[in-house]
Design a protein around this motif. Structure first.
Motif, PDB file in Angstrom:
ATOM      1  N   THR A 201     -62.364 -76.088  12.338  1.00 50.12           N
ATOM      2  CA  THR A 201     -62.192 -75.879  13.778  1.00 50.12           C
ATOM      3  C   THR A 201     -61.044 -76.711  14.316  1.00 50.12           C
ATOM      4  OG1 THR A 201     -64.576 -75.503  13.934  1.00 50.12           O
ATOM      5  CG2 THR A 201     -63.407 -75.878  15.998  1.00 50.12           C
ATOM      6  N   TRP A 202     -60.812 -77.878  13.720  1.00 50.03           N
ATOM      7  CA  TRP A 202     -59.672 -78.699  14.122  1.00 50.03           C
ATOM      8  C   TRP A 202     -58.354 -78.009  13.755  1.00 50.03           C
ATOM      9  CZ3 TRP A 202     -58.550 -82.831  17.000  1.00 50.03           C
ATOM     10  CH2 TRP A 202     -57.330 -83.455  16.807  1.00 50.03           C
ATOM     11  N   LEU A 203     -58.321 -77.403  12.563  1.00 47.89           N
ATOM     12  CA  LEU A 203     -57.100 -76.754  12.102  1.00 47.89           C
ATOM     13  C   LEU A 203     -56.898 -75.393  12.761  1.00 47.89           C
ATOM     14  CD1 LEU A 203     -57.334 -77.594   8.288  1.00 47.89           C
ATOM     15  CD2 LEU A 203     -55.915 -78.718  10.015  1.00 47.89           C
ATOM     16  N   ARG A 204     -57.991 -74.661  12.970  1.00 48.14           N
ATOM     17  CA  ARG A 204     -57.911 -73.323  13.553  1.00 48.14           C
ATOM     18  C   ARG A 204     -58.966 -73.160  14.654  1.00 48.14           C
ATOM     19  NH1 ARG A 204     -56.973 -69.162   8.447  1.00 48.14           N
ATOM     20  NH2 ARG A 204     -55.039 -70.115   7.675  1.00 48.14           N
ATOM     21  N   PRO A 205     -58.754 -73.796  15.777  1.00 45.64           N
ATOM     22  CA  PRO A 205     -59.745 -73.694  16.864  1.00 45.64           C
ATOM     23  C   PRO A 205     -59.835 -72.272  17.396  1.00 45.64           C
ATOM     24  CG  PRO A 205     -57.749 -74.753  17.649  1.00 45.64           C
ATOM     25  CD  PRO A 205     -57.591 -74.621  16.163  1.00 45.64           C
ATOM     26  N   PRO A 206     -61.017 -71.866  17.841  1.00 43.73           N
ATOM     27  CA  PRO A 206     -61.162 -70.516  18.419  1.00 43.73           C
ATOM     28  C   PRO A 206     -60.247 -70.333  19.622  1.00 43.73           C
ATOM     29  CG  PRO A 206     -63.308 -71.541  18.063  1.00 43.73           C
ATOM     30  CD  PRO A 206     -62.279 -72.606  17.841  1.00 43.73           C
ATOM     31  N   SER A 207     -59.780 -69.120  19.798  1.00 38.59           N
ATOM     32  CA  SER A 207     -58.863 -68.813  20.894  1.00 38.59           C
ATOM     33  C   SER A 207     -59.437 -69.254  22.235  1.00 38.59           C
ATOM     34  CB  SER A 207     -58.567 -67.317  20.911  1.00 38.59           C
ATOM     35  OG  SER A 207     -57.748 -66.982  22.002  1.00 38.59           O
ATOM     36  N   LYS A 208     -58.695 -70.051  22.968  1.00 41.94           N
ATOM     37  CA  LYS A 208     -58.996 -70.550  24.310  1.00 41.94           C
ATOM     38  C   LYS A 208     -60.062 -71.638  24.343  1.00 41.94           C
ATOM     39  CE  LYS A 208     -57.803 -66.234  26.712  1.00 41.94           C
ATOM     40  NZ  LYS A 208     -58.258 -65.231  27.710  1.00 41.94           N
ATOM     41  N   LEU A 209     -60.877 -71.767  23.317  1.00 39.09           N
ATOM     42  CA  LEU A 209     -61.970 -72.748  23.376  1.00 39.09           C
ATOM     43  C   LEU A 209     -61.512 -74.145  23.000  1.00 39.09           C
ATOM     44  CD1 LEU A 209     -65.004 -70.803  21.847  1.00 39.09           C
ATOM     45  CD2 LEU A 209     -64.296 -70.996  24.239  1.00 39.09           C
ATOM     46  N   GLY A 210     -60.631 -74.261  22.014  1.00 40.22           N
ATOM     47  CA  GLY A 210     -60.199 -75.564  21.564  1.00 40.22           C
ATOM     48  C   GLY A 210     -61.208 -76.201  20.624  1.00 40.22           C
TER      49      GLY A 210
ATOM     50  N   ALA B  45     -71.026 -66.165  14.758  1.00 41.89           N
ATOM     51  CA  ALA B  45     -70.076 -67.172  14.281  1.00 41.89           C
ATOM     52  C   ALA B  45     -68.864 -66.508  13.623  1.00 41.89           C
ATOM     53  CB  ALA B  45     -70.770 -68.111  13.297  1.00 41.89           C
ATOM     54  N   LEU B  46     -69.078 -65.435  12.887  1.00 43.28           N
ATOM     55  CA  LEU B  46     -67.959 -64.723  12.277  1.00 43.28           C
ATOM     56  C   LEU B  46     -67.019 -64.168  13.347  1.00 43.28           C
ATOM     57  CD1 LEU B  46     -69.696 -62.762   9.367  1.00 43.28           C
ATOM     58  CD2 LEU B  46     -68.115 -64.684   9.151  1.00 43.28           C
ATOM     59  N   ILE B  47     -67.596 -63.608  14.421  1.00 42.38           N
ATOM     60  CA  ILE B  47     -66.774 -63.030  15.493  1.00 42.38           C
ATOM     61  C   ILE B  47     -65.955 -64.111  16.199  1.00 42.38           C
ATOM     62  CG2 ILE B  47     -66.874 -61.894  17.746  1.00 42.38           C
ATOM     63  CD1 ILE B  47     -69.311 -60.332  16.662  1.00 42.38           C
ATOM     64  N   VAL B  48     -66.563 -65.276  16.435  1.00 39.99           N
ATOM     65  CA  VAL B  48     -65.882 -66.339  17.177  1.00 39.99           C
ATOM     66  C   VAL B  48     -64.857 -67.066  16.308  1.00 39.99           C
ATOM     67  CG1 VAL B  48     -66.184 -68.550  18.377  1.00 39.99           C
ATOM     68  CG2 VAL B  48     -67.812 -66.685  18.756  1.00 39.99           C
ATOM     69  N   TYR B  49     -65.235 -67.401  15.057  1.00 44.31           N
ATOM     70  CA  TYR B  49     -64.406 -68.289  14.246  1.00 44.31           C
ATOM     71  C   TYR B  49     -63.568 -67.570  13.199  1.00 44.31           C
ATOM     72  CZ  TYR B  49     -67.202 -71.891  16.436  1.00 44.31           C
ATOM     73  OH  TYR B  49     -67.808 -72.697  17.363  1.00 44.31           O
ATOM     74  N   PHE B  50     -63.917 -66.330  12.873  1.00 42.47           N
ATOM     75  CA  PHE B  50     -63.145 -65.582  11.879  1.00 42.47           C
ATOM     76  C   PHE B  50     -62.814 -64.185  12.420  1.00 42.47           C
ATOM     77  CE2 PHE B  50     -65.819 -68.624   9.671  1.00 42.47           C
ATOM     78  CZ  PHE B  50     -64.921 -69.261   8.823  1.00 42.47           C
ATOM     79  N   PRO B  51     -62.151 -64.098  13.568  1.00 40.07           N
ATOM     80  CA  PRO B  51     -61.892 -62.796  14.185  1.00 40.07           C
ATOM     81  C   PRO B  51     -60.996 -61.894  13.336  1.00 40.07           C
ATOM     82  CG  PRO B  51     -60.642 -64.522  15.286  1.00 40.07           C
ATOM     83  CD  PRO B  51     -61.581 -65.202  14.355  1.00 40.07           C
ATOM     84  N   LYS B  52     -60.074 -62.461  12.578  1.00 45.47           N
ATOM     85  CA  LYS B  52     -59.197 -61.637  11.750  1.00 45.47           C
ATOM     86  C   LYS B  52     -59.988 -60.974  10.630  1.00 45.47           C
ATOM     87  CE  LYS B  52     -54.943 -64.231  12.669  1.00 45.47           C
ATOM     88  NZ  LYS B  52     -53.831 -65.013  12.061  1.00 45.47           N
ATOM     89  N   PHE B  53     -60.944 -61.696  10.073  1.00 46.93           N
ATOM     90  CA  PHE B  53     -61.802 -61.114   9.037  1.00 46.93           C
ATOM     91  C   PHE B  53     -62.636 -59.971   9.615  1.00 46.93           C
ATOM     92  CE2 PHE B  53     -66.072 -61.018   7.139  1.00 46.93           C
ATOM     93  CZ  PHE B  53     -65.743 -60.615   5.832  1.00 46.93           C
ATOM     94  N   VAL B  54     -63.205 -60.197  10.793  1.00 47.21           N
ATOM     95  CA  VAL B  54     -64.007 -59.161  11.439  1.00 47.21           C
ATOM     96  C   VAL B  54     -63.147 -57.944  11.752  1.00 47.21           C
ATOM     97  CG1 VAL B  54     -65.410 -58.592  13.464  1.00 47.21           C
ATOM     98  CG2 VAL B  54     -65.634 -60.830  12.376  1.00 47.21           C
ATOM     99  N   ALA B  55     -61.900 -58.177  12.205  1.00 45.74           N
ATOM    100  CA  ALA B  55     -61.001 -57.068  12.516  1.00 45.74           C
ATOM    101  C   ALA B  55     -60.670 -56.249  11.274  1.00 45.74           C
ATOM    102  CB  ALA B  55     -59.715 -57.596  13.145  1.00 45.74           C
ATOM    103  N   MET B  56     -60.622 -56.906  10.097  1.00 48.91           N
ATOM    104  CA  MET B  56     -60.378 -56.186   8.862  1.00 48.91           C
ATOM    105  C   MET B  56     -61.577 -55.307   8.489  1.00 48.91           C
ATOM    106  SD  MET B  56     -58.598 -59.188   6.567  1.00 48.91           S
ATOM    107  CE  MET B  56     -58.833 -58.238   5.080  1.00 48.91           C
ATOM    108  N   VAL B  57     -62.773 -55.842   8.735  1.00 49.48           N
ATOM    109  CA  VAL B  57     -63.995 -55.102   8.387  1.00 49.48           C
ATOM    110  C   VAL B  57     -64.250 -53.987   9.392  1.00 49.48           C
ATOM    111  CG1 VAL B  57     -66.491 -55.305   8.044  1.00 49.48           C
ATOM    112  CG2 VAL B  57     -64.969 -57.129   7.282  1.00 49.48           C
ATOM    113  N   VAL B  58     -63.936 -54.256  10.669  1.00 48.77           N
ATOM    114  CA  VAL B  58     -64.195 -53.279  11.739  1.00 48.77           C
ATOM    115  C   VAL B  58     -62.863 -52.978  12.438  1.00 48.77           C
ATOM    116  CG1 VAL B  58     -65.666 -52.718  13.705  1.00 48.77           C
ATOM    117  CG2 VAL B  58     -66.388 -54.479  12.072  1.00 48.77           C
ATOM    118  N   PRO B  59     -62.081 -52.072  11.903  1.00 51.36           N
ATOM    119  CA  PRO B  59     -60.776 -51.758  12.515  1.00 51.36           C
ATOM    120  C   PRO B  59     -60.935 -51.273  13.959  1.00 51.36           C
ATOM    121  CG  PRO B  59     -60.948 -50.790  10.326  1.00 51.36           C
ATOM    122  CD  PRO B  59     -62.306 -51.307  10.673  1.00 51.36           C
ATOM    123  N   GLY B  60     -60.072 -51.767  14.852  1.00 54.80           N
ATOM    124  CA  GLY B  60     -60.105 -51.324  16.232  1.00 54.80           C
ATOM    125  C   GLY B  60     -61.134 -52.037  17.084  1.00 54.80           C
TER     126      GLY B  60
END
Length: 252
Positions: free
Chosen positions: A61-70, A237-252
């Protein structure tokens, strides 16, 4: 996170932790350093597992904080997820103290993450819609669970067994999903529910197969329950912290 998971299920407040095997209170030094209680009972493996996971989560989370949350708000959210996950997994409970705190945290996180525009509704609306959507969807599942519990009770009576108070889906799960709806907003709460249910169903499938192979399906099929809260927590947690992974699994 370990401290809250150790005391809240028993006292519902901040209190001195005790050994769950003998009831002896821990000294703070013994507790913090994972030492046995004064009667020599060892600590749970969960403490070490949680310690490792939260350290890794903090670094991530320090290296890749969630968008806008910090980092700070992102780490507080991880601790909340972890406390709910552990308590529900170990005790099958969604506690009122964690629900109240979660509602406050959900409003803050939701407004920070989704609130945009000049008007009050554009800043708060997506968060409130997410909470309302999660509440209404889970209420429908809850009443389906009530129907299942009645069918199960009839079957138990027909087999000469005493009816218990087990629930297919508890009111705590409804509250938890409402909180997750505040955090994720609409329509992401729908995605969280869908994949949480699919994940829980996959685990249930393995349990059913194990009961069939072991020859205990007929006797235990209506007596085996799993907590659904952890699966909703994982997908949130996947949606908040790994959005790119979720976007790959669920396009659009």
């Amino acid at each position: 996170m370990n401290y809250l998971a150790d005391v809240l299920p028993f006292t519902r407040r901040f209190s001195r932790p005790i050994c769950q095997l003998c009831g002896a209170p821990y000294g703070w030094q013994n507790y913090l350093f994972f030492q046995p209680c004064r009667n020599g009972h060892p600590r749970k493996a969960r403490l070490w597992i949680t310690q490792i996971i939260i350290l890794a989560a903090s670094i991530y989370t320090w290296l890749r904080p969630p968008s806008k949350l910090g980092y700070v708000l992102g780490l507080i959210l991880i601790v909340y997820f972890g406390v709910v996950f552990v308590i529900d997994l170990e005790h099958r409970l969604i506690l009122h103290p964690t629900s109240i705190f979660g509602a406050i945290l959900g409003l803050v996180v939701g407004i920070v993450a989704h609130g945009t525009g000049p008007t009050l509704w554009t800043r708060v609306g997506p968060t409130l819609l997410g909470g309302l959507g999660g509440l209404l969807i889970m209420l429908a599942f809850y009443y389906l669970g009530v129907l299942f519990a009645r069918i199960r009770a009839r079957r138990m009576l027909a087999q000469g067994q005493e009816v218990d108070d087990e629930e297919a889906l508890g009111a705590g799960d409804v509250i938890l999903v409402t909180v997750l709806g505040l955090i994720l907003g609409w329509p992401l709460i729908w995605l969280c529910l869908l994949y949480g249910i699919l994940l829980g169903g996959l685990v249930s499938l393995f349990i059913i197969l194990w009961l069939i192979v072991s020859g205990r399906y007929k006797a235990n099929a209506f007596m085996t329950f799993i907590p659904y809260g952890p699966y909703f927590i994982i997908t949130a947690a996947l949606i908040v912290y790994f959005p790119k992974f979720v976007a790959m699994v669920v396009p659009g």
